[in-house]
Scaffold this active site. Structure first.
Site, PDB file in Angstrom:
ATOM      1  CG  ASN A 103       4.808-152.691 -30.110  1.00  0.00           C
ATOM      2  OD1 ASN A 103       5.355-153.179 -31.090  1.00  0.00           O
ATOM      3  ND2 ASN A 103       3.764-153.254 -29.518  1.00  0.00           N
ATOM      4  CG  ASP A 198      -0.452-156.872 -32.040  1.00  0.00           C
ATOM      5  OD1 ASP A 198      -0.139-155.673 -32.028  1.00  0.00           O
ATOM      6  OD2 ASP A 198       0.342-157.772 -32.361  1.00  0.00           O
TER       7      ASP A 198
END
Length: 291
Positions: A103, A198
């Site tokens: 990710n 994020d």
């Protein structure tokens, strides 16, 4: 002209834009579209973009000391040669977890790559952080979470910032010179209604910037975790920023269309684009990885 208000500089309509990184040797910004299976390059001097397809979901791209790139695909860490568009598997730390994917990642001053994994279904607590350096890929020992983001490193490389996105928390962990993790403490918690933290990025003053997925903004926190600034965007899902340009004073931000219905997309026509703005501070020089 670059302003403090984010402006779209490259329209790619990324489903899940992520992982922007300024590569000085190319004078270009590289980033990925995880769900779109694409690697993108933006050359600001020419104001042009180029892209490559990837064999599966791609979480990140970072420059390596052989002139190529390391790329985090769902199947593992690969070397990527843009000239031939070829991928060579180097490490597969989670071959036993086919439901996971990679990710986010960064390069430490010593050339190590720190990267994280996550449950692709965004449910199981199966995401881990790893350190890859000179052929050795080691699980960090940090607690598992569903969606990892980051990590990012302090300017001296002694603090590792890492994000539990669904938990809305950013943590800081002391690092020994050999990369061994030490004590962990809470750095910042994102309040309800402000989106999800994020990708984190550290600037030259040691402050942390985080994209807010679903929060319409990026935030800057000082080294103590105190909120200093918020930059609003015309799109909801901001995933991560990177500092670029010759003097590292341009902030580039990746965004995402993921999770937006037709009504939201009509209201956010720039969703998924690459943005740029003046952050009022410089970034840190990038490092090249030794994998």
């Amino acid at each position: 002209m670059l302003t403090a208000d984010p402006q779209s500089v490259l329209s790619v309509g990324a489903t899940l834009g992520e992982g922007p990184v300024w590569v000085a040797r190319d004078a270009a910004l590289w980033f990925v579209d995880i769900k779109g299976h694409r690697i993108h390059r933006y050359d600001p001097a020419l104001d042009v973009g180029r892209s490559w397809g990837t064999p599966g979901q791609v979480g990140w791209i970072l420059p390596t000391d052989d002139g190529l790139f390391a790329v985090g695909l769902q199947s593992g860490v690969h070397s990527f040669d843009p000239a031939t568009a070829s991928f060579t598997l180097r490490h597969a730390p989670e071959a036993h977890l086919p439901g996971n994917r990679q990710n986010d990642a960064c390069v430490a001053p010593d050339g190590a790559i720190w990267f994280g994994s996550m449950d692709d279904a965004e449910e199981a607590q199966s995401g881990h952080f790893y350190r890859l350096h000179e052929g050795a890929c080691i699980e960090s020992g940090l607690p598992a979470v569903s969606i990892t983001n980051g990590p990012a490193l302090s300017p001296d490389g002694r603090i590792l910032y890492h994000t539990d996105t669904l938990g809305k928390r950013i943590w800081r962990t002391a690092l020994a010179p050999d990369g061994t993790v030490g004590n962990t403490s809470l750095f910042a918690r994102i309040e309800d209604g402000a989106g999800y933290p994020d990708g984190p990025t550290i600037d030259a003053e040691g402050c942390l910037w985080t994209g807010l997925f679903g929060g319409w903004a990026v935030r800057r926190y000082d080294p103590t975790g105190t909120l200093m600034r918020e930059v609003r965007f015309p799109v909801a899902n901001i995933t991560k920023i990177a500092f670029g340009g010759d003097d590292l004073t341009t902030a580039y931000a990746t965004t995402a269309r993921k999770g937006l219905d037709m009504t939201a997309l009509a209201q956010q026509p720039l969703a998924g684009d690459l943005f740029a703005f003046d952050p009022g501070v410089a970034g840190l020089p990038g490092h090249v990885a030794t994998i």
